[in-house]
Design an enzyme around this catalytic site. Structure first.
Site, PDB file in Angstrom:
ATOM      1  N   GLU A  65      58.917 -36.368 -37.709  1.00  0.00           N
ATOM      2  CA  GLU A  65      60.339 -36.034 -37.672  1.00  0.00           C
ATOM      3  C   GLU A  65      60.729 -35.237 -38.915  1.00  0.00           C
ATOM      4  OE1 GLU A  65      59.885 -40.310 -35.997  1.00  0.00           O
ATOM      5  OE2 GLU A  65      58.951 -39.071 -37.544  1.00  0.00           O
ATOM      6  N   CYS A  98      62.960 -41.423 -42.016  1.00  0.00           N
ATOM      7  CA  CYS A  98      63.214 -40.375 -41.022  1.00  0.00           C
ATOM      8  C   CYS A  98      64.578 -40.554 -40.374  1.00  0.00           C
ATOM      9  CB  CYS A  98      62.103 -40.340 -39.979  1.00  0.00           C
ATOM     10  SG  CYS A  98      60.548 -39.691 -40.651  1.00  0.00           S
TER      11      CYS A  98
END
Length: 156
Positions: free
Chosen positions: A83, A112
């Site tokens: 991510e 993330c």
């Protein structure tokens, strides 16, 4: 004429995420993320060591190449998450991610999740639930980010 069953958009983008995961150089887990806006891919990312650093699979990350139990000493890992890499890759090329949907092969970790929120991503669709994501999922929900697993009918 034979009818062809097309995958849903969710299945389509998740399948692409799984292909991107095959590029991961992490020796422990292959994860990928695809950022989408208006049914178009704007960025992809997979986990692994940063640009210019020896690949994890070549010994670049001491933690990943040790017998450290899964979920422990995560701050010692040199790998960037999928991510994170999808968001950073978009920034590197000057692409705005605000309002995008993120498809990821594993639900996001806390770090993330914070990046997803601050980047303005509106939705996260994940394939497999990460075992230590309770706080990150709660944070995403609190921030108004829609989080959902890939629907079972799309997972055939």
């Amino acid at each position: 004429m034979t009818s062809h069953k097309r995958p849903s958009w969710d299945r389509y983008f998740m399948d692409i995420a799984h292909v991107a995961a095959s590029r991961s150089n992490c020796s422990r887990r292959q994860v990928a993320a695809v950022l989408v806006r208006d049914c178009r891919i704007i960025s992809t990312g997979y986990n692994g060591t940063p640009r210019g650093v020896r690949n994890c699979s070549d010994g670049g990350c001491p933690r990943c190449n040790s017998d450290t139990p899964s979920g422990t000493n995560l701050t010692q890992c040199l790998c960037s998450h999928a991510e994170e890499n999808a968001i950073v890759q978009a920034a590197y090329h000057g692409i705005a991610v605000k309002g995008a949907t993120l498809y990821t092969t594993f639900s996001p970790c806390l770090l993330c999740a914070k990046m997803i929120i601050n980047a303005g991503i509106k939705e996260v669709v994940y394939h497999t639930r990460y075992s230590i994501d309770d706080v990150s999922l709660a944070l995403l929900h609190e921030a108004g980010v829609v989080v959902r697993p890939l629907a079972e009918e799309d997972d055939e």
